[in-house]
Design an enzyme around this catalytic site. Structure first.
Site, PDB file in Angstrom:
ATOM      1  N   LYS A  11       0.822  -1.220   0.000  1.00 15.27           N
ATOM      2  CA  LYS A  11       0.000   0.000   0.000  1.00 15.27           C
ATOM      3  C   LYS A  11       0.861   1.278   0.000  1.00 15.27           C
ATOM      4  CE  LYS A  11      -3.960  -2.186   2.312  1.00 15.27           C
ATOM      5  NZ  LYS A  11      -4.928  -2.092   3.446  1.00 15.27           N
ATOM      6  N   TYR A  51     -12.275  -1.926  -3.709  1.00 15.78           N
ATOM      7  CA  TYR A  51     -12.741  -2.108  -2.331  1.00 15.78           C
ATOM      8  C   TYR A  51     -14.258  -1.962  -2.216  1.00 15.78           C
ATOM      9  CZ  TYR A  51      -8.245  -2.456   0.137  1.00 15.78           C
ATOM     10  OH  TYR A  51      -7.038  -2.891   0.647  1.00 15.78           O
ATOM     11  N   ASN A 114      -2.019   0.296   6.720  1.00 13.22           N
ATOM     12  CA  ASN A 114      -1.445  -0.927   7.292  1.00 13.22           C
ATOM     13  C   ASN A 114      -0.617  -1.733   6.290  1.00 13.22           C
ATOM     14  OD1 ASN A 114      -3.545  -1.854   5.798  1.00 13.22           O
ATOM     15  ND2 ASN A 114      -4.619  -2.888   7.463  1.00 13.22           N
ATOM     16  N   HIS A 117      -2.276  -5.433   1.537  1.00 16.08           N
ATOM     17  CA  HIS A 117      -3.567  -6.103   1.334  1.00 16.08           C
ATOM     18  C   HIS A 117      -3.279  -7.532   0.903  1.00 16.08           C
ATOM     19  CE1 HIS A 117      -7.528  -7.140  -0.259  1.00 16.08           C
ATOM     20  NE2 HIS A 117      -6.861  -7.707  -1.257  1.00 16.08           N
ATOM     21  N   GLU A 128      -9.649 -10.749  -7.650  1.00 12.51           N
ATOM     22  CA  GLU A 128      -8.708  -9.643  -7.443  1.00 12.51           C
ATOM     23  C   GLU A 128      -7.512  -9.755  -8.386  1.00 12.51           C
ATOM     24  OE1 GLU A 128      -9.844  -8.952  -2.735  1.00 12.51           O
ATOM     25  OE2 GLU A 128      -7.821  -9.590  -3.245  1.00 12.51           O
TER      26      GLU A 128
HETATM   27  P1  GDP Z   1      -7.756  -6.905   5.898  1.00  5.35           P
HETATM   28  O1  GDP Z   1      -8.353  -8.055   5.123  1.00  5.35           O
HETATM   29  O2  GDP Z   1      -6.904  -7.371   7.059  1.00  5.35           O
HETATM   30  O3  GDP Z   1      -7.020  -5.920   5.024  1.00  5.35           O
HETATM   31  O4  GDP Z   1      -8.949  -6.104   6.607  1.00  5.35           O
HETATM   32  P2  GDP Z   1     -10.454  -5.724   6.152  1.00  5.35           P
HETATM   33  O5  GDP Z   1     -10.884  -6.501   4.945  1.00  5.35           O
HETATM   34  O6  GDP Z   1     -11.309  -5.789   7.388  1.00  5.35           O
HETATM   35  O7  GDP Z   1     -10.341  -4.173   5.783  1.00  5.35           O
HETATM   36  C1  GDP Z   1      -9.799  -3.778   4.541  1.00  5.35           C
HETATM   37  C2  GDP Z   1      -8.922  -2.568   4.763  1.00  5.35           C
HETATM   38  O8  GDP Z   1      -9.743  -1.467   5.211  1.00  5.35           O
HETATM   39  C3  GDP Z   1      -7.861  -2.700   5.882  1.00  5.35           C
HETATM   40  O9  GDP Z   1      -6.700  -3.362   5.472  1.00  5.35           O
HETATM   41  C4  GDP Z   1      -7.588  -1.252   6.223  1.00  5.35           C
HETATM   42  O10 GDP Z   1      -6.710  -0.636   5.285  1.00  5.35           O
HETATM   43  C5  GDP Z   1      -8.992  -0.631   6.065  1.00  5.35           C
HETATM   44  N1  GDP Z   1      -9.659  -0.549   7.368  1.00  5.35           N
HETATM   45  C6  GDP Z   1     -10.218  -1.566   8.086  1.00  5.35           C
HETATM   46  N2  GDP Z   1     -10.745  -1.111   9.247  1.00  5.35           N
HETATM   47  C7  GDP Z   1     -10.514   0.243   9.247  1.00  5.35           C
HETATM   48  C8  GDP Z   1     -10.822   1.298  10.162  1.00  5.35           C
HETATM   49  O11 GDP Z   1     -11.416   1.090  11.229  1.00  5.35           O
HETATM   50  N3  GDP Z   1     -10.423   2.556   9.793  1.00  5.35           N
HETATM   51  C9  GDP Z   1      -9.766   2.812   8.627  1.00  5.35           C
HETATM   52  N4  GDP Z   1      -9.412   4.069   8.325  1.00  5.35           N
HETATM   53  N5  GDP Z   1      -9.466   1.844   7.740  1.00  5.35           N
HETATM   54  C10 GDP Z   1      -9.824   0.583   8.046  1.00  5.35           C
END
Ligand code: GDP
Length: 140
Positions: A11, A51, A114, A117, A128
């Site tokens: 990212k 997304y 973070n 992905h 994807e």
């Molecule tokens: P992943 O599969 O571990 O990447 O997590 P998810 O599918 O739950 O979320 C997708 C992405 O959305 C995450 O990697 C973060 O970049 C973002 N994200 C998830 N939760 C939050 C949040 O509470 N706040 C913000 N700003 N971004 C979030």
């Protein structure tokens, strides 16, 4: 375990800090092979389309704009059980919860920014990968 392919994205927070090589080393050390890779700069529309499953989440606009804020490295990782293995190497979504030595524990700045992905299931991995790569670009 079956050989799988999964979509990985390094990212913008990580490309900005020149961490592509350090992150790729973690993938390779875990036995994942990078069979396709390119550096691109997504538009907000392209990031939002990728997304779209999160479109109703309160952080969607922030996530879309972050993913379009700088270059990303999109890549296909291949290996035994690659989807789960990559999720292990990545660590938990929130770096505060990520196990020591994972990409997110070592490099992520926040739950949003973070660093990586990774696809979460075979169906999403296939979708994807097809979003970013043509079949001819995958060289195992
Ligand atoms: P992943 O599969 O571990 O990447 O997590 P998810 O599918 O739950 O979320 C997708 C992405 O959305 C995450 O990697 C973060 O970049 C973002 N994200 C998830 N939760 C939050 C949040 O509470 N706040 C913000 N700003 N971004 C979030």
């Amino acid at each position: 375990m079956a050989t799988e392919r999964t979509l990985s994205i390094i990212k913008p927070d990580a490309t900005k800090r020149n961490l592509t090589g350090k992150i790729n080393a973690k993938f390779e050390d875990a036995g994942l092979r990078i069979v396709a890779q390119k550096r691109i700069h997504l538009t907000p529309a392209q990031a939002g389309e990728f997304y779209k499953v999160h479109a109703e989440r309160p952080f969607f606009a922030e996530l879309r704009d972050f993913m379009a804020s700088g270059p990303v490295v999109v890549q296909v990782l291949e290996g035994d059980g690659a989807i789960a293995k990559n999720r292990e190497v990545m660590g938990a979504t929130n770096p505060k919860d990520a196990a020591p030595g994972t990409v997110r524990a070592d490099f992520a700045e926040s739950v949003g920014e973070n660093s990586v992905h990774g696809s979460d299931a075979p169906e999403t991995a296939a979708e994807e990968i097809a979003y970013f790569f043509a079949g001819l670009e995958l060289v195992g």
